[in-house]
Design an enzyme around this catalytic site. Sequence first.
Site, PDB file in Angstrom:
ATOM      1  N   ALA A  96       0.839  -1.201   0.000  1.00 48.12           N
ATOM      2  CA  ALA A  96       0.000   0.000   0.000  1.00 48.12           C
ATOM      3  C   ALA A  96       0.867   1.242   0.000  1.00 48.12           C
ATOM      4  O   ALA A  96       2.014   1.223   0.444  1.00 48.12           O
ATOM      5  CB  ALA A  96      -0.913   0.003   1.225  1.00 48.12           C
ATOM      6  N   ASP A  97       0.286   2.312  -0.496  1.00 51.13           N
ATOM      7  CA  ASP A  97       0.922   3.625  -0.406  1.00 51.13           C
ATOM      8  C   ASP A  97      -0.175   4.656  -0.210  1.00 51.13           C
ATOM      9  O   ASP A  97      -1.207   4.599  -0.872  1.00 51.13           O
ATOM     10  CB  ASP A  97       1.736   3.949  -1.657  1.00 51.13           C
ATOM     11  CG  ASP A  97       2.660   5.123  -1.390  1.00 51.13           C
ATOM     12  OD1 ASP A  97       3.729   4.892  -0.787  1.00 51.13           O
ATOM     13  OD2 ASP A  97       2.292   6.262  -1.729  1.00 51.13           O
ATOM     14  N   THR A  98       0.057   5.577   0.718  1.00 52.32           N
ATOM     15  CA  THR A  98      -0.933   6.598   1.061  1.00 52.32           C
ATOM     16  C   THR A  98      -0.356   7.975   0.807  1.00 52.32           C
ATOM     17  O   THR A  98       0.816   8.231   1.120  1.00 52.32           O
ATOM     18  CB  THR A  98      -1.345   6.475   2.545  1.00 52.32           C
ATOM     19  OG1 THR A  98      -1.870   5.165   2.771  1.00 52.32           O
ATOM     20  CG2 THR A  98      -2.389   7.516   2.927  1.00 52.32           C
TER      21      THR A  98
END
Length: 188
Positions: A68-70
């Site tokens: 994931a990347d936010t």
Amino acid sequence: MANLVLASSSPRRRELLSQLSLTFDIFSPEIDESILQNETAFDYVKRLSLHKAKAVLLHQQDAIVIAADTTVAIDGKIIGKPESKQHAFAIWSALSGREHDVLTGVCVADRTQYFQDVVCTKVQFQTLSLDDMERYWATGEPLGKAGAYAIQGIAAQYIPKISGSYSNVVGLPLYETVQLLKAVKALN
């Protein structure tokens, strides 16, 4: 079932994934997180989550990877992590009294397939005074956080409203992650 691997060193993602009572290992890949020219926040988090998953699969070919990347975006502009106190204050000045987007790209992959989703949550910030900013900076919490804040921490007092997934703002949208795990047949 294959070994489940979280492609992140984020303690927040680890805590969120642990809420699902899953057994998983952690492998945090080193990838270039530079923003490409004219890249949207949506495309940015989608690209990075896929690159993280692929990087882990190079080392652990039999794994099922959750990556994931936010990022935080306001007016379509990606707001990164604060590089200094001055930068954090500039970020908070932009967010103050306004709504912004928190986007997380999630990728669940094994060596033969991958599934992705991008989740967007709208976050409303109260108007911040200089004193609010000074007090918050002094806590140390803003360091290393997209948008220079942590909704699950002290910053919650500055956020009157969100529209969408709370776990997304923390760093891993759990509902969508479970759907992707089911798609890759890691969960029933």
